[in-house]
Design a protein around this motif. Structure first.
Motif, PDB file in Angstrom:
ATOM      1  N   SER A   1      52.179 228.732   7.126  1.00  0.00           N
ATOM      2  CA  SER A   1      53.398 228.231   7.779  1.00  0.00           C
ATOM      3  C   SER A   1      53.545 228.754   9.211  1.00  0.00           C
ATOM      4  N   ILE A   2      52.698 229.716   9.603  1.00  0.00           N
ATOM      5  CA  ILE A   2      52.743 230.255  10.963  1.00  0.00           C
ATOM      6  C   ILE A   2      52.496 229.153  11.998  1.00  0.00           C
ATOM      7  N   VAL A   3      51.768 228.093  11.630  1.00  0.00           N
ATOM      8  CA  VAL A   3      51.497 227.022  12.620  1.00  0.00           C
ATOM      9  C   VAL A   3      52.793 226.345  13.049  1.00  0.00           C
ATOM     10  N   LEU A   4      53.780 226.311  12.159  1.00  0.00           N
ATOM     11  CA  LEU A   4      55.098 225.764  12.506  1.00  0.00           C
ATOM     12  C   LEU A   4      55.976 226.841  13.133  1.00  0.00           C
ATOM     13  N   GLU A   5      56.009 228.020  12.511  1.00  0.00           N
ATOM     14  CA  GLU A   5      56.924 229.081  12.952  1.00  0.00           C
ATOM     15  C   GLU A   5      56.657 229.523  14.386  1.00  0.00           C
ATOM     16  N   ASP A   6      55.383 229.677  14.716  1.00  0.00           N
ATOM     17  CA  ASP A   6      55.012 230.134  16.043  1.00  0.00           C
ATOM     18  C   ASP A   6      55.463 229.130  17.106  1.00  0.00           C
ATOM     19  N   SER A   7      55.260 227.849  16.816  1.00  0.00           N
ATOM     20  CA  SER A   7      55.651 226.806  17.775  1.00  0.00           C
ATOM     21  C   SER A   7      57.172 226.715  17.887  1.00  0.00           C
ATOM     22  N   ALA A   8      57.876 226.886  16.762  1.00  0.00           N
ATOM     23  CA  ALA A   8      59.347 226.829  16.787  1.00  0.00           C
ATOM     24  C   ALA A   8      59.909 228.008  17.586  1.00  0.00           C
ATOM     25  N   ARG A   9      59.222 229.141  17.523  1.00  0.00           N
ATOM     26  CA  ARG A   9      59.674 230.323  18.261  1.00  0.00           C
ATOM     27  C   ARG A   9      59.396 230.160  19.758  1.00  0.00           C
ATOM     28  N   GLU A  10      58.215 229.650  20.091  1.00  0.00           N
ATOM     29  CA  GLU A  10      57.802 229.549  21.500  1.00  0.00           C
ATOM     30  C   GLU A  10      58.446 228.367  22.235  1.00  0.00           C
ATOM     31  N   CYS A  11      58.552 227.212  21.545  1.00  0.00           N
ATOM     32  CA  CYS A  11      59.179 226.063  22.229  1.00  0.00           C
ATOM     33  C   CYS A  11      60.074 225.313  21.254  1.00  0.00           C
ATOM     34  N   PRO A  12      61.247 225.900  20.957  1.00  0.00           N
ATOM     35  CA  PRO A  12      62.158 225.345  19.949  1.00  0.00           C
ATOM     36  C   PRO A  12      62.623 223.919  20.248  1.00  0.00           C
TER      37      PRO A  12
ATOM     38  N   VAL B   1      54.174 223.800  -6.563  1.00  0.00           N
ATOM     39  CA  VAL B   1      55.223 222.805  -6.330  1.00  0.00           C
ATOM     40  C   VAL B   1      54.559 221.530  -5.812  1.00  0.00           C
ATOM     41  N   ALA B   2      54.804 220.421  -6.517  1.00  0.00           N
ATOM     42  CA  ALA B   2      54.167 219.147  -6.142  1.00  0.00           C
ATOM     43  C   ALA B   2      55.040 218.382  -5.143  1.00  0.00           C
ATOM     44  N   LEU B   3      54.375 217.609  -4.296  1.00  0.00           N
ATOM     45  CA  LEU B   3      55.060 216.823  -3.266  1.00  0.00           C
ATOM     46  C   LEU B   3      54.440 215.436  -3.230  1.00  0.00           C
ATOM     47  N   ALA B   4      55.270 214.412  -3.538  1.00  0.00           N
ATOM     48  CA  ALA B   4      54.805 213.016  -3.488  1.00  0.00           C
ATOM     49  C   ALA B   4      55.633 212.300  -2.435  1.00  0.00           C
ATOM     50  N   CYS B   5      55.039 212.087  -1.264  1.00  0.00           N
ATOM     51  CA  CYS B   5      55.822 211.543  -0.156  1.00  0.00           C
ATOM     52  C   CYS B   5      54.906 210.918   0.885  1.00  0.00           C
ATOM     53  N   PRO B   6      55.265 209.732   1.376  1.00  0.00           N
ATOM     54  CA  PRO B   6      54.477 209.148   2.474  1.00  0.00           C
ATOM     55  C   PRO B   6      54.719 209.919   3.780  1.00  0.00           C
ATOM     56  N   ASN B   7      54.191 209.405   4.897  1.00  0.00           N
ATOM     57  CA  ASN B   7      54.336 210.089   6.186  1.00  0.00           C
ATOM     58  C   ASN B   7      55.743 209.917   6.741  1.00  0.00           C
ATOM     59  N   LEU B   8      56.647 210.749   6.252  1.00  0.00           N
ATOM     60  CA  LEU B   8      58.044 210.767   6.680  1.00  0.00           C
ATOM     61  C   LEU B   8      58.375 212.201   7.080  1.00  0.00           C
ATOM     62  N   PRO B   9      59.466 212.442   7.816  1.00  0.00           N
ATOM     63  CA  PRO B   9      59.824 213.815   8.196  1.00  0.00           C
ATOM     64  C   PRO B   9      59.958 214.751   6.991  1.00  0.00           C
ATOM     65  N   TYR B  10      60.284 214.187   5.822  1.00  0.00           N
ATOM     66  CA  TYR B  10      60.375 215.012   4.609  1.00  0.00           C
ATOM     67  C   TYR B  10      59.100 215.804   4.359  1.00  0.00           C
ATOM     68  N   PHE B  11      57.951 215.197   4.702  1.00  0.00           N
ATOM     69  CA  PHE B  11      56.680 215.830   4.323  1.00  0.00           C
ATOM     70  C   PHE B  11      56.552 217.236   4.924  1.00  0.00           C
ATOM     71  N   PRO B  12      56.656 217.380   6.271  1.00  0.00           N
ATOM     72  CA  PRO B  12      56.571 218.749   6.808  1.00  0.00           C
ATOM     73  C   PRO B  12      57.721 219.654   6.373  1.00  0.00           C
TER      74      PRO B  12
ATOM     75  N   MET C   1      48.493 217.124  11.077  1.00  0.00           N
ATOM     76  CA  MET C   1      49.749 217.883  10.975  1.00  0.00           C
ATOM     77  C   MET C   1      49.577 219.354  11.344  1.00  0.00           C
ATOM     78  N   ASN C   2      48.692 220.072  10.653  1.00  0.00           N
ATOM     79  CA  ASN C   2      48.595 221.512  10.885  1.00  0.00           C
ATOM     80  C   ASN C   2      48.038 221.856  12.269  1.00  0.00           C
ATOM     81  N   ALA C   3      46.979 221.161  12.671  1.00  0.00           N
ATOM     82  CA  ALA C   3      46.413 221.412  14.006  1.00  0.00           C
ATOM     83  C   ALA C   3      47.398 220.941  15.080  1.00  0.00           C
ATOM     84  N   GLY C   4      48.079 219.821  14.819  1.00  0.00           N
ATOM     85  CA  GLY C   4      49.056 219.294  15.780  1.00  0.00           C
ATOM     86  C   GLY C   4      50.229 220.244  15.970  1.00  0.00           C
ATOM     87  N   PHE C   5      50.738 220.781  14.865  1.00  0.00           N
ATOM     88  CA  PHE C   5      51.857 221.730  14.966  1.00  0.00           C
ATOM     89  C   PHE C   5      51.413 223.020  15.666  1.00  0.00           C
ATOM     90  N   ARG C   6      50.186 223.466  15.393  1.00  0.00           N
ATOM     91  CA  ARG C   6      49.712 224.677  16.062  1.00  0.00           C
ATOM     92  C   ARG C   6      49.657 224.458  17.580  1.00  0.00           C
TER      93      ARG C   6
END
Length: 511
Positions: A5-16, A55-66, A229-234
């Motif tokens: 989850s650091i790929v999201l947290e780091d970006s949220a901290r640096e450029c919220p 925990v299972a996640l069944a979801c198309p490409n919507l904001p819910y996914f991340p 998603m993960n590389a993009g968020f990083r």
């Protein structure tokens, strides 16, 4: 301590305030995505779900996914992403096989009744205790299928201290499509997934004003999850979400949102080129990087794309079991169209025979992979794991050759190989030749049972618009352009070919 989850947290901290996700008219900053993920983590912990739980996640490409994906990781639990096309009995199977305690399920739409299937699948699964609906109407607090995420998150704190997870704790269990037998869950660690996202991010140049990625590859699949998603968020890029690939809308979004990176499977590239040539759609000028994987790109598509878009497609290779990226046509080295490039940083590849003996020189042989990207194993399946893993090496089931510069070229899936009259015929090679015919738009070649030869070569073909090509004409053209044991004796024209949710051609349905 290492948590994906650091790929999201780091970006949220640096450029919220930077836009993390675009979906329709919604533009969500990194700070918001991180806050909702924190709420999801708090919700899970309050329901008794934490480290080691699935925990299972069944979801198309919507904001819910991340939101949900990173919330699960923050809580220290393991994400089990499910293909959104699964039917209720298959959902039950995945929940039970992974021992999932909860399921976050998109409510669905008239043409995709996912909520209904999910609820039914959940009811059938022993051990699954919590069902959360991701409603189709934004922020809806009620659903016929059960408790909605918004009702559950009401009043929940947006602050959360991420759980301490070790590098070899399981972050994600990705189910392989199960072309042979029932789907198996590949256990990928925080280290596997984080290293793969980092190496994927470092492989492409960054755009000066910031990047925008078109996220149309399903995020429940390893390619979309890691590379987009993960590389993009990083990278602090903007993810432009598109739940379903259609060439027209994809091209329009690229132009509108100034998309700089597109990752897709070959059939997506083929679809966009067909649309541009047939309907005169405008070519997006912002695109600087195009990445392909999931299946080998026909060389004709690679040529056409470069001529049309002015940039080449960079091809890579990997599997769910390898997080997924294993090799790539990397910048700083010559790109060789039609190859899958060389192993990425920190990864080794070699060719082996059926007894694990190393095959020297060009091969062909089966690709084996070792490195930071190789899974722990298949969840609760020691025998299946032992079949494919030995001394840290993972055997892929893909047959390849290797040139003097160390570039690998996929010949075919070992199981797709056709044995006709004692000769090995590789469908991919036949498809490549077929697609050089001016009236052939797309081709898929399979082996069909034959009394005397064992198997016969059959081609399913989509013709170019307005083409009048007949079966006889195509077969006789093949006879002139291919060895006698290889050319297809049977041709069937189709308007479309069956594909998986990720856009791979489903050969097992054609056989």
């Amino acid at each position: 301590m290492l948590n994906l989850s650091i790929v999201l947290e780091d970006s949220a901290r640096e450029c919220p305030d930077r836009t993390a996700v675009v979906y329709g008219d919604l533009r969500l900053p990194y700070s918001l995505v991180n806050t909702v993920a924190n709420q999801v983590a708090n919700l899970l912990v309050s329901r008794g779900i934490g480290k080691g739980d699935k925990v299972a996640l069944a979801c198309p490409n919507l904001p819910y996914f991340p939101f949900v994906y990173f919330g699960i990781l923050k809580a220290g639990a393991t994400v089990v992403p499910l293909n959104i096309l699964l039917q209720a009995p298959e959902i039950t199977y995945h929940l039970q096989d992974s021992e999932a305690k909860a399921l976050f399920c998109f409510e669905g739409l008239p043409d995709l009744p996912l909520g209904e299937r999910g609820r039914q699948g959940f009811e059938g699964a022993e051990g699954a205790e919590h069902f959360f609906v991701l409603p189709a109407t934004p922020f809806a607090t009620e659903s016929a299928h059960g408790e909605t995420i918004w009702a559950a998150l009401d009043g929940v704190s947006g602050e959360f201290e991420t759980a301490q997870t070790a590098p070899d704790d399981t972050a994600v269990i990705l189910y392989t499509s199960g072309t042979t037998g029932r789907p198996k869950g590949a256990e990928l660690t925080h280290m596997n997934m984080l290293m793969n996202a980092m190496v994927s991010d470092e492989m492409y140049p960054r755009a000066e004003g910031g990047d925008a990625y078109l996220a149309v590859l399903p995020l429940f699949h390893s390619f979309g999850q890691t590379v987009v998603m993960n590389a993009g968020f990083r990278r602090r890029a903007t993810l432009v979400l598109l739940p379903r690939f259609e060439p027209g809308p994809a091209l329009e979004l690229m132009r509108k949102e100034n998309v700089t990176l597109f990752a897709g499977v070959p059939t997506m590239y083929w679809g966009m080129l067909t649309k541009i040539h047939a309907d005169g759609d405008e070519v997006p000028s912002s695109l600087t990087t195009a990445v392909a994987g999931g299946a080998s790109s026909p060389v004709e598509v690679l040529k056409d794309f470069e001529a049309t878009f002015g940039i080449g497609i960079l091809e890579g290779y990997g599997l769910s079991e390898t997080s997924p990226v294993a090799s790539f046509n990397q910048l700083g080295r010559p790109t060789k169209p039609g190859t899958i490039g060389t192993p990425i940083w920190g990864v080794e590849m070699k060719l082996v025979d059926g007894q694990w003996n190393t095959v020297e020189g060009e091969g062909p042989g089966e690709i084996a992979i070792r490195g930071h990207n190789v899974m722990k194993g298949y969840y609760n399946r020691p025998e299946a794991t032992a079949e494919v893993m030995k001394d840290g090496w993972f055997r892929t089931g893909d047959i390849a050759t290797r040139d003097a510069d160390g570039y690998y070229t996929i010949v075919d899936r070992a199981k797709d190989m056709i044995i006709r009259g004692g000769f090995n015929v590789y469908p991919r090679e036949i498809e490549e030749v077929l697609m050089t015919h001016p009236e052939v738009s797309l081709a898929a070649v399979v082996g069909v049972p034959h009394d005397s030869h064992g198997e016969e070569v059959k081609a399913y073909v989509i013709r170019t618009p307005g083409a009048g090509l007949t079966e006889e004409q195509l077969i006789s053209w093949c006879r002139e352009n291919m060895a006698a044991y290889k050319y297809p004796r049977v041709v069937e024209f189709r308007d479309a070919l069956p594909m998986t949710a990720t856009g791979k051609i489903l050969k097992r349905e054609l056989r």
